[in-house]
Scaffold this active site. Structure first.
Site, PDB file in Angstrom:
ATOM      1  N   HIS A 125       0.801  -0.943   0.023  1.00 16.88           N
ATOM      2  CA  HIS A 125       0.329   0.256  -0.136  1.00 16.88           C
ATOM      3  C   HIS A 125       1.120   1.253   0.324  1.00 16.88           C
ATOM      4  O   HIS A 125       0.905   2.403  -0.207  1.00 16.88           O
ATOM      5  CB  HIS A 125      -1.074   0.023   0.899  1.00 16.88           C
ATOM      6  CG  HIS A 125      -2.024  -1.367   1.383  1.00 16.88           C
ATOM      7  ND1 HIS A 125      -2.937  -1.236   0.491  1.00 16.88           N
ATOM      8  CD2 HIS A 125      -2.110  -2.388   1.949  1.00 16.88           C
ATOM      9  CE1 HIS A 125      -3.684  -2.352   0.018  1.00 16.88           C
ATOM     10  NE2 HIS A 125      -3.950  -2.556   1.385  1.00 16.88           N
ATOM     11  N   ASP A 162      -3.005 -10.343  -2.383  1.00 16.20           N
ATOM     12  CA  ASP A 162      -3.163  -9.891  -1.045  1.00 16.20           C
ATOM     13  C   ASP A 162      -4.655  -9.734  -1.860  1.00 16.20           C
ATOM     14  O   ASP A 162      -5.048  -9.163  -2.850  1.00 16.20           O
ATOM     15  CB  ASP A 162      -2.734  -8.972  -0.776  1.00 16.20           C
ATOM     16  CG  ASP A 162      -2.717  -9.035   0.604  1.00 16.20           C
ATOM     17  OD1 ASP A 162      -1.917  -8.852   1.446  1.00 16.20           O
ATOM     18  OD2 ASP A 162      -3.897  -7.940   0.302  1.00 16.20           O
ATOM     19  N   HIS A 164      -6.554  -7.138  -0.541  1.00 12.01           N
ATOM     20  CA  HIS A 164      -6.385  -5.872  -0.586  1.00 12.01           C
ATOM     21  C   HIS A 164      -6.204  -5.635  -1.854  1.00 12.01           C
ATOM     22  O   HIS A 164      -4.330  -6.214  -2.235  1.00 12.01           O
ATOM     23  CB  HIS A 164      -6.186  -5.391   0.278  1.00 12.01           C
ATOM     24  CG  HIS A 164      -6.642  -5.183   1.469  1.00 12.01           C
ATOM     25  ND1 HIS A 164      -6.074  -6.519   2.442  1.00 12.01           N
ATOM     26  CD2 HIS A 164      -7.899  -4.679   1.719  1.00 12.01           C
ATOM     27  CE1 HIS A 164      -6.903  -6.352   3.710  1.00 12.01           C
ATOM     28  NE2 HIS A 164      -8.122  -5.341   3.463  1.00 12.01           N
ATOM     29  N   ASP A 246      -4.494 -12.714   3.637  1.00  9.69           N
ATOM     30  CA  ASP A 246      -5.990 -12.583   3.669  1.00  9.69           C
ATOM     31  C   ASP A 246      -6.911 -12.586   3.115  1.00  9.69           C
ATOM     32  O   ASP A 246      -7.863 -12.147   3.141  1.00  9.69           O
ATOM     33  CB  ASP A 246      -6.050 -10.803   4.203  1.00  9.69           C
ATOM     34  CG  ASP A 246      -5.189 -10.616   3.103  1.00  9.69           C
ATOM     35  OD1 ASP A 246      -4.410 -10.987   2.460  1.00  9.69           O
ATOM     36  OD2 ASP A 246      -4.877  -9.160   3.279  1.00  9.69           O
TER      37      ASP A 246
END
Length: 309
Positions: A125, A162, A164, A246
């Site tokens: 991120h 991931d 996200h 995740d």
């Protein structure tokens, strides 16, 4: 040649405070899973600190200075609403980025066939000039540009599974025609990026968003029909995996329903492409994963498959 594990005790000293999901126990769980007898053949190396020169290929000096200036002498400090730092966070972040650079060195020189970086804080991120989403420096992007600068590996593909979207990695790589960023992720979900229409300046961003509740069939379809063909067409000199776990069905921060075997399958398919195009060179770096049991089992499954790639 072996699979090499890069990690460092300093990554445990990044203290995010009571109740924060991105906690030191995550790394402890991964490392404990990799201590069992089946992993005795793993080559183990301590991660060095990334140099300023290495960081500058992905981040401006102003970002590096800001991140390090926010590290407190005691207790905690907030970078944003989600991202917390402590006195040990500066070294941890430098070791996390340095691990990926050292892993690139190992696979580029033939010392290792592939590598897994069990480090934190995560990185995908972190944008070129912004720390966010638990991330300070973009470990994968730093490693990608190190591969080019230090070893002449011009074309680097980053595959991010991931849950996200890796907005930071996309932000850094999207203007470089010899970098490819690919992502499967839940959408809508934090950070709100990763629409299929986001293709990068040179068509070098490939996003395959998945709806909440999607599981193995949807993930494997996206990989088979979107992600893997893009990497195959790109023909990378090195493949970096942003390995977030995740998307696992037991993870509390999202709503996909992958199981360990999905990560094994994805790793195997990526390994096939790596053997075809880049001499099997893969560097994988830990990103998310917040259910400790699921994170441990999925990480072990991923590394087990890397050992056979």
């Amino acid at each position: 040649m072996f699979t090499t594990l890069f990690t460092h005790p300093a990554c445990l000293e990044h203290d995010t405070g009571l109740g924060h999901p991105e906690c030191s126990d995550r790394l402890r769980a991964v490392l404990a899973a990799l201590e069992t007898e089946e992993f005795h053949m793993l080559e183990r190396q301590e991660a060095p600190c990334a140099t300023v020169e290495q960081l500058l290929r992905a981040h401006p000096q102003s970002h590096i200075d800001r991140v390090l200036s926010l590290i407190p002498e005691v207790e905690h400090a907030g970078v944003d609403a989600d991202t917390v730092v402590s006195p040990g966070s500066g070294e941890a972040a430098l070791r996390a980025a340095g691990a990926v650079c050292a892993a690139v060195d190992a696979v580029a020189t033939g010392q290792s066939r592939n590598a897994f970086c069990a480090v934190r804080p995560p990185g995908h991120h972190a944008e070129r000039d912004k720390a966010m989403g638990f991330c300070l420096f973009n470990n994968a992007a730093v490693g990608a540009y190190h591969a080019r600068a230090a070893h002449g590996l011009q074309r680097v593909a980053v595959m991010d599974f991931d849950v996200h979207h890796g907005n930071g990695t996309q932000d850094i790589l999207q203007h470089d025609p010899d970098m490819l960023y690919c992502s499967t992720h839940q959408s809508p979900l934090y950070p709100g990026t990763g629409d299929a229409g986001e293709k990068g300046e040179y068509g070098n961003c490939v996003n395959a968003p998945l709806p909440a509740m999607a599981g193995s069939p949807e993930f494997r379809h996206a990989m088979t029909h979107v992600i893997l063909p893009a990497i195959d067409h790109f023909k990378p000199d090195l493949l970096i995996i942003s390995a977030g776990f995740d998307a696992h069905s037991r993870d509390p921060l999202a709503g996909l329903h992958l199981i360990d075997d999905d990560f094994v399958w994805a790793t195997r398919k990526l390994g096939e492409l790596a053997r075809t195009h880049c001499g099997a060179r893969i560097v994988s770096v830990l990103e998310g994963g917040y259910n400790l049991r699921a994170l441990a089992s999925a990480s072990a499954a991923h590394v087990r498959e890397l050992m056979y790639c």
